[in-house]
Design a protein around this motif. Structure first.
Motif, PDB file in Angstrom:
ATOM      1  N   ILE A   1      14.604   0.851  -3.326  1.00 41.16           N
ATOM      2  CA  ILE A   1      13.507   1.271  -2.459  1.00 41.16           C
ATOM      3  C   ILE A   1      13.488   0.508  -1.133  1.00 41.16           C
ATOM      4  CG2 ILE A   1      10.989   1.417  -2.270  1.00 41.16           C
ATOM      5  CD1 ILE A   1      10.985   2.017  -5.295  1.00 41.16           C
ATOM      6  N   ILE A   2      13.589  -0.827  -1.189  1.00 38.21           N
ATOM      7  CA  ILE A   2      13.512  -1.595   0.069  1.00 38.21           C
ATOM      8  C   ILE A   2      14.618  -1.188   1.052  1.00 38.21           C
ATOM      9  CG2 ILE A   2      13.641  -3.908   1.095  1.00 38.21           C
ATOM     10  CD1 ILE A   2      11.958  -4.937  -1.176  1.00 38.21           C
ATOM     11  N   PRO A   3      15.882  -1.099   0.604  1.00 39.08           N
ATOM     12  CA  PRO A   3      16.903  -0.707   1.574  1.00 39.08           C
ATOM     13  C   PRO A   3      16.651   0.674   2.180  1.00 39.08           C
ATOM     14  CG  PRO A   3      17.925  -1.550  -0.421  1.00 39.08           C
ATOM     15  CD  PRO A   3      16.468  -1.448  -0.698  1.00 39.08           C
ATOM     16  N   LEU A   4      16.151   1.616   1.357  1.00 43.17           N
ATOM     17  CA  LEU A   4      15.934   2.966   1.870  1.00 43.17           C
ATOM     18  C   LEU A   4      14.659   3.068   2.709  1.00 43.17           C
ATOM     19  CD1 LEU A   4      17.083   5.073  -1.210  1.00 43.17           C
ATOM     20  CD2 LEU A   4      18.237   4.848   0.993  1.00 43.17           C
ATOM     21  N   ALA A   5      13.759   2.107   2.555  1.00 40.79           N
ATOM     22  CA  ALA A   5      12.523   2.122   3.348  1.00 40.79           C
ATOM     23  C   ALA A   5      12.700   1.354   4.654  1.00 40.79           C
ATOM     24  CB  ALA A   5      11.374   1.533   2.546  1.00 40.79           C
ATOM     25  N   ARG A   6      13.901   0.856   4.889  1.00 44.90           N
ATOM     26  CA  ARG A   6      14.135   0.002   6.056  1.00 44.90           C
ATOM     27  C   ARG A   6      13.752   0.639   7.401  1.00 44.90           C
ATOM     28  NH1 ARG A   6      19.797  -3.012   6.803  1.00 44.90           N
ATOM     29  NH2 ARG A   6      20.146  -1.037   7.831  1.00 44.90           N
ATOM     30  N   PRO A   7      14.070   1.939   7.609  1.00 44.37           N
ATOM     31  CA  PRO A   7      13.675   2.532   8.888  1.00 44.37           C
ATOM     32  C   PRO A   7      12.165   2.453   9.112  1.00 44.37           C
ATOM     33  CG  PRO A   7      15.110   4.015   7.679  1.00 44.37           C
ATOM     34  CD  PRO A   7      14.834   2.865   6.781  1.00 44.37           C
ATOM     35  N   GLY A   8      11.398   2.758   8.074  1.00 45.26           N
ATOM     36  CA  GLY A   8       9.942   2.688   8.194  1.00 45.26           C
ATOM     37  C   GLY A   8       9.483   1.279   8.487  1.00 45.26           C
ATOM     38  N   ILE A   9      10.090   0.324   7.810  1.00 43.53           N
ATOM     39  CA  ILE A   9       9.737  -1.081   8.040  1.00 43.53           C
ATOM     40  C   ILE A   9      10.011  -1.458   9.495  1.00 43.53           C
ATOM     41  CG2 ILE A   9      10.304  -3.471   7.428  1.00 43.53           C
ATOM     42  CD1 ILE A   9      10.906  -2.451   4.584  1.00 43.53           C
ATOM     43  N   ALA A  10      11.146  -0.987  10.013  1.00 42.23           N
ATOM     44  CA  ALA A  10      11.509  -1.326  11.393  1.00 42.23           C
ATOM     45  C   ALA A  10      10.528  -0.713  12.384  1.00 42.23           C
ATOM     46  CB  ALA A  10      12.933  -0.866  11.695  1.00 42.23           C
TER      47      ALA A  10
ATOM     48  N   ILE B   1       6.180   3.246   6.775  1.00 41.14           N
ATOM     49  CA  ILE B   1       6.835   2.871   5.513  1.00 41.14           C
ATOM     50  C   ILE B   1       6.584   3.956   4.461  1.00 41.14           C
ATOM     51  CG2 ILE B   1       6.971   1.159   3.658  1.00 41.14           C
ATOM     52  CD1 ILE B   1       6.303  -0.993   5.632  1.00 41.14           C
ATOM     53  N   PHE B   2       5.350   4.441   4.414  1.00 44.25           N
ATOM     54  CA  PHE B   2       5.035   5.533   3.485  1.00 44.25           C
ATOM     55  C   PHE B   2       5.918   6.743   3.793  1.00 44.25           C
ATOM     56  CE2 PHE B   2       2.535   9.427   2.616  1.00 44.25           C
ATOM     57  CZ  PHE B   2       2.397   9.304   1.253  1.00 44.25           C
ATOM     58  N   ASN B   3       6.044   7.047   5.072  1.00 43.46           N
ATOM     59  CA  ASN B   3       6.855   8.175   5.509  1.00 43.46           C
ATOM     60  C   ASN B   3       8.313   8.034   5.065  1.00 43.46           C
ATOM     61  OD1 ASN B   3       7.095  10.590   6.898  1.00 43.46           O
ATOM     62  ND2 ASN B   3       7.881   9.548   8.715  1.00 43.46           N
ATOM     63  N   SER B   4       8.857   6.819   5.150  1.00 44.83           N
ATOM     64  CA  SER B   4      10.232   6.583   4.671  1.00 44.83           C
ATOM     65  C   SER B   4      10.298   6.720   3.160  1.00 44.83           C
ATOM     66  CB  SER B   4      10.701   5.180   5.033  1.00 44.83           C
ATOM     67  OG  SER B   4      11.018   5.102   6.386  1.00 44.83           O
ATOM     68  N   MET B   5       9.279   6.210   2.477  1.00 46.25           N
ATOM     69  CA  MET B   5       9.326   6.160   1.018  1.00 46.25           C
ATOM     70  C   MET B   5       9.218   7.539   0.379  1.00 46.25           C
ATOM     71  SD  MET B   5       7.147   2.863  -0.121  1.00 46.25           S
ATOM     72  CE  MET B   5       7.792   1.201   0.008  1.00 46.25           C
TER      73      MET B   5
ATOM     74  N   VAL C   1       0.837  -1.207   0.000  1.00 42.33           N
ATOM     75  CA  VAL C   1       0.000   0.000   0.000  1.00 42.33           C
ATOM     76  C   VAL C   1       0.873   1.257   0.000  1.00 42.33           C
ATOM     77  CG1 VAL C   1      -1.603   1.347   1.435  1.00 42.33           C
ATOM     78  CG2 VAL C   1      -2.036  -1.072   1.036  1.00 42.33           C
ATOM     79  N   ALA C   2       1.904   1.273   0.847  1.00 49.05           N
ATOM     80  CA  ALA C   2       2.774   2.443   0.921  1.00 49.05           C
ATOM     81  C   ALA C   2       3.509   2.658  -0.405  1.00 49.05           C
ATOM     82  CB  ALA C   2       3.785   2.276   2.061  1.00 49.05           C
ATOM     83  N   TYR C   3       3.952   1.563  -1.009  1.00 52.03           N
ATOM     84  CA  TYR C   3       4.663   1.642  -2.285  1.00 52.03           C
ATOM     85  C   TYR C   3       3.754   2.219  -3.364  1.00 52.03           C
ATOM     86  CZ  TYR C   3       6.910  -0.037  -6.573  1.00 52.03           C
ATOM     87  OH  TYR C   3       7.457  -0.115  -7.819  1.00 52.03           O
ATOM     88  N   PHE C   4       2.517   1.751  -3.394  1.00 52.23           N
ATOM     89  CA  PHE C   4       1.551   2.286  -4.359  1.00 52.23           C
ATOM     90  C   PHE C   4       1.358   3.790  -4.140  1.00 52.23           C
ATOM     91  CE2 PHE C   4      -2.979   3.387  -5.136  1.00 52.23           C
ATOM     92  CZ  PHE C   4      -2.983   3.268  -6.519  1.00 52.23           C
ATOM     93  N   LEU C   5       1.125   4.172  -2.874  1.00 50.79           N
ATOM     94  CA  LEU C   5       0.863   5.588  -2.580  1.00 50.79           C
ATOM     95  C   LEU C   5       2.067   6.456  -2.904  1.00 50.79           C
ATOM     96  CD1 LEU C   5      -1.064   5.502   0.828  1.00 50.79           C
ATOM     97  CD2 LEU C   5      -1.966   6.046  -1.432  1.00 50.79           C
ATOM     98  N   ALA C   6       3.242   5.984  -2.539  1.00 48.97           N
ATOM     99  CA  ALA C   6       4.429   6.834  -2.654  1.00 48.97           C
ATOM    100  C   ALA C   6       4.956   6.891  -4.087  1.00 48.97           C
ATOM    101  CB  ALA C   6       5.522   6.335  -1.711  1.00 48.97           C
ATOM    102  N   PHE C   7       4.853   5.804  -4.836  1.00 54.14           N
ATOM    103  CA  PHE C   7       5.519   5.765  -6.144  1.00 54.14           C
ATOM    104  C   PHE C   7       4.583   5.679  -7.332  1.00 54.14           C
ATOM    105  CE2 PHE C   7       8.913   4.584  -3.280  1.00 54.14           C
ATOM    106  CZ  PHE C   7       9.944   5.361  -3.758  1.00 54.14           C
ATOM    107  N   HIS C   8       3.316   5.381  -7.120  1.00 49.95           N
ATOM    108  CA  HIS C   8       2.441   5.212  -8.274  1.00 49.95           C
ATOM    109  C   HIS C   8       1.286   6.193  -8.305  1.00 49.95           C
ATOM    110  CE1 HIS C   8       4.339   1.612  -9.974  1.00 49.95           C
ATOM    111  NE2 HIS C   8       4.701   1.411  -8.726  1.00 49.95           N
TER     112      HIS C   8
ATOM    113  N   SER D   1      15.289  -3.025 -13.923  1.00 51.08           N
ATOM    114  CA  SER D   1      13.856  -3.238 -14.113  1.00 51.08           C
ATOM    115  C   SER D   1      13.128  -2.689 -12.884  1.00 51.08           C
ATOM    116  CB  SER D   1      13.566  -4.719 -14.267  1.00 51.08           C
ATOM    117  OG  SER D   1      13.832  -5.377 -13.044  1.00 51.08           O
ATOM    118  N   GLU D   2      11.812  -2.585 -13.000  1.00 53.99           N
ATOM    119  CA  GLU D   2      11.007  -2.091 -11.882  1.00 53.99           C
ATOM    120  C   GLU D   2      11.276  -2.912 -10.615  1.00 53.99           C
ATOM    121  OE1 GLU D   2       7.043   0.305 -11.430  1.00 53.99           O
ATOM    122  OE2 GLU D   2       7.862  -0.343 -13.312  1.00 53.99           O
ATOM    123  N   TRP D   3      11.343  -4.225 -10.810  1.00 55.27           N
ATOM    124  CA  TRP D   3      11.590  -5.155  -9.710  1.00 55.27           C
ATOM    125  C   TRP D   3      12.956  -4.921  -9.075  1.00 55.27           C
ATOM    126  CZ3 TRP D   3       9.423  -7.838  -6.233  1.00 55.27           C
ATOM    127  CH2 TRP D   3      10.066  -8.919  -5.620  1.00 55.27           C
ATOM    128  N   GLN D   4      13.979  -4.687  -9.943  1.00 61.93           N
ATOM    129  CA  GLN D   4      15.330  -4.443  -9.419  1.00 61.93           C
ATOM    130  C   GLN D   4      15.400  -3.123  -8.658  1.00 61.93           C
ATOM    131  OE1 GLN D   4      17.280  -5.056 -13.223  1.00 61.93           O
ATOM    132  NE2 GLN D   4      18.496  -6.722 -12.349  1.00 61.93           N
TER     133      GLN D   4
END
Lengths: 270, 282
Positions: free
Chosen positions: B201-210, B171-175, B85-92, B192-195
């Protein structure tokens, strides 16, 4: 940003839509069911349409002390809101610079968010019992709620002050404003929308708090305690009517707060 | 007056409230956990019996295991939903206005009553609930499913319903703070989008995830309301165990359990904090 939508857009949008449906679907269901006809039960189908369960709500003998607990929860929510806004704002100002004990206080606030609610409730209840003071919603209950709302308020103030330029205060000071005048006429007006946001957290979190009220509310129940009591012994849609009413109150408060914030932002721009 | 002392003065109401309603109560719990008790009163003492009885009871271990299990499953589901959900909101979602609106749509339920939100699953999941009616209607099943309500399934469902937001927001806040040029650079370099998702994105969103993980684990570990309501008394949790001891007036037993629970929760969080320093991220 990119000009056109990526391939992932629609699957993600559908996922998001389902998530929203998941969030709101059940609530919408009970709002519909609270208008169940007099013969209707806790599930579909609807057997007619009536406001009977709402009327039932105000007959005290049916569902305990709805009116009294409702007023207590509103009052407590209001007190919590005022204290949360003032105390978080002051602490937010303080945390812009280091002060003796600032790190410890920060971790204490975070701990307050993380320590399980039932533990806080139990602890405060035991503390009052040991001290020989009767627990009451406006004393022990108030304290218990503040341990939940203040950390949220503080974290919001952190985010707000991170984006707040000290230039406004310097300008005020250069023009000869005292520190109090600077706060009163410069900082507070600029941050007012965020302070409303803090208040919104204060009120809604307190108004709906169950676990922290359990051992701290004393003789008289707050509304969530009353609702919880009903879940074990009420088997009619009256409980959905109660859900509809309290959710309605929450939405009114949220709407008023968000509306107020938007109005302030718009007026500033215009 | 120096600014150091102004700061201390301004922060003192917060400090006083937290000292009085957090530190002293936890201190009280610790003290009471060593008290003795009989069926009518608690007796000041210094005994280890409460801890002995707690830690040597197989029920305790089973209950802790069950609670940790609830926390782990809820965490995994919330992480998946929250991240998506956060990824959708932040990037799409391109327009900031739309982003704010959709973010609020996710946040509003958080400001309504948890107990009511739990109850609202009854007409949906019950024996004659909407889901069973629908499944019977399309012929997917020929007997109503009994496990939907008053089961571990219902408990986890309610947890996810109540607490997924605790994952979405941080997570949204980090993203949103991720520099878009990093994403562009990765894409220009042929990712690619996946890469991009995996390596940027995942490494930089780590604080939010934590932060989200800590919140979700903490609330589930301490819960008793959801377990009681949604399992219909068929499941246990540590919080419920404490509440039951309290209702039997066994305050010292409940206090000892509270101390153990607090230690367990703090250890779990300490383990998660090794991944990230939250102070730096605020």
């Amino acid at each position: 940003m990119r000009g056109e939508r990526s391939r992932a857009f629609w699957p993600l949008a559908i996922f998001f839509g389902l998530f929203v449906l998941f969030l709101y679907g059940p609530t919408i269901t009970i709002v519909v069911l609270s208008f169940q006809g007099p013969e209707g039960g806790l599930t579909f189908p609807m057997r007619g349409f009536s406001t009977r369960w709402f009327e039932n709500l105000f007959e005290t003998q049916m569902v305990g002390d709805f009116g009294g607990s409702f007023i207590r929860s509103l009052t407590l929510g209001l007190i919590v809101t005022i204290v949360t806004v003032i105390v978080s704002f002051m602490a937010g100002l303080a945390f812009r610079r280091r002060f003796p004990g600032s790190t410890a206080l920060f971790y204490l606030a975070v701990a307050s968010l993380i320590v399980p609610s039932v533990l806080v409730s139990l602890g405060i209840g035991l503390m009052f019992r040991m001290a020989g003071i009767d627990a009451a919603w406006w004393s022990s209950g108030l304290g218990a709620h503040l341990t939940w709302t203040l950390p949220f308020g503080l974290l919001i103030m952190f985010a707000v002050f991170n984006r707040f330029s000290p230039a406004y205060e310097e300008a005020a000071r250069d023009l000869g404003a005292t520190p109090w005048q600077t706060i009163r006429h410069v900082v507070v007006p600029i941050l007012l929308p965020s302070l409303i946001g803090v208040g919104l957290f204060g009120f809604t979190l307190s108004y709906d708090e169950f676990a922290r009220s359990l051992y701290t509310a004393g003789t008289f129940n707050t509304l969530p305690l009353e609702i919880y009591g009903m879940t074990t012994n009420v088997t009619t849609p009256v409980i959905f009517a109660l859900g509809t009413v309290t959710t309605g109150v929450s939405f009114l408060v949220i709407g008023a707060a968000l509306g107020g914030m938007m109005l302030l932002r718009r007026r500033r721009r215009g | 007056m120096t600014s150091r002392w102004t700061g201390l003065l301004l922060a003192s109401p917060l400090a006083l409230i937290l000292a009085l309603f957090l530190i002293v109560p936890i201190g009280t719990i610790i003290v009471v956990s060593f008290f003795d008790y009989d069926s009518v009163r608690i007796i000041p003492d210094f005994i280890w019996t409460n801890y002995d009885e707690l830690l040597f009871s197989p029920i305790t271990w089973k209950t802790y295991l069950q609670t940790v299990q609830f926390a782990a499953i809820t965490w995994a589901i919330c992480l998946f939903i929250g991240f998506t959900v956060a990824y959708f909101l932040a990037f799409h979602v391109a327009s900031p206005m739309m982003q704010t609106v959709l973010f609020l749509v996710c946040t509003i339920p958080f400001w309504t009553s948890n107990v009511i939100r739990m109850i609202s699953w009854i007409p949906f999941l019950g024996r004659n609930g909407l889901l069973n009616q629908a499944l019977l209607g399309i012929g997917a099943i020929d007997q109503p499913l009994e496990f939907l309500l008053f089961s571990n399934f219902a408990v986890v469902l309610a947890y996810v319903h109540l607490y997924a937001l605790f994952m979405v927001v941080p997570i949204f806040n980090s993203m949103v703070r991720i520099d878009r040029s990093l994403v562009e650079a990765a894409r220009d370099a042929g990712a690619s989008e996946w890469q991009v998702l995996r390596s940027v994105i995942i490494p930089l969103a780590r604080p939010g995830i934590a932060i989200g993980s800590i919140l979700v684990v903490a609330v589930v570990m301490g819960d008793f309301v959801t377990v009681r309501l949604m399992s219909g008394g068929q499941s246990a949790s540590v919080g419920l165990m404490m509440v039951n001891a309290m209702s039997l007036l066994q305050y010292p037993a409940a206090a000892a359990n509270a101390v153990v629970l607090l230690i367990v929760v703090l250890l779990m969080i300490a383990a998660m904090l090794r991944v990230v320093d939250i102070r730096k991220e605020l």
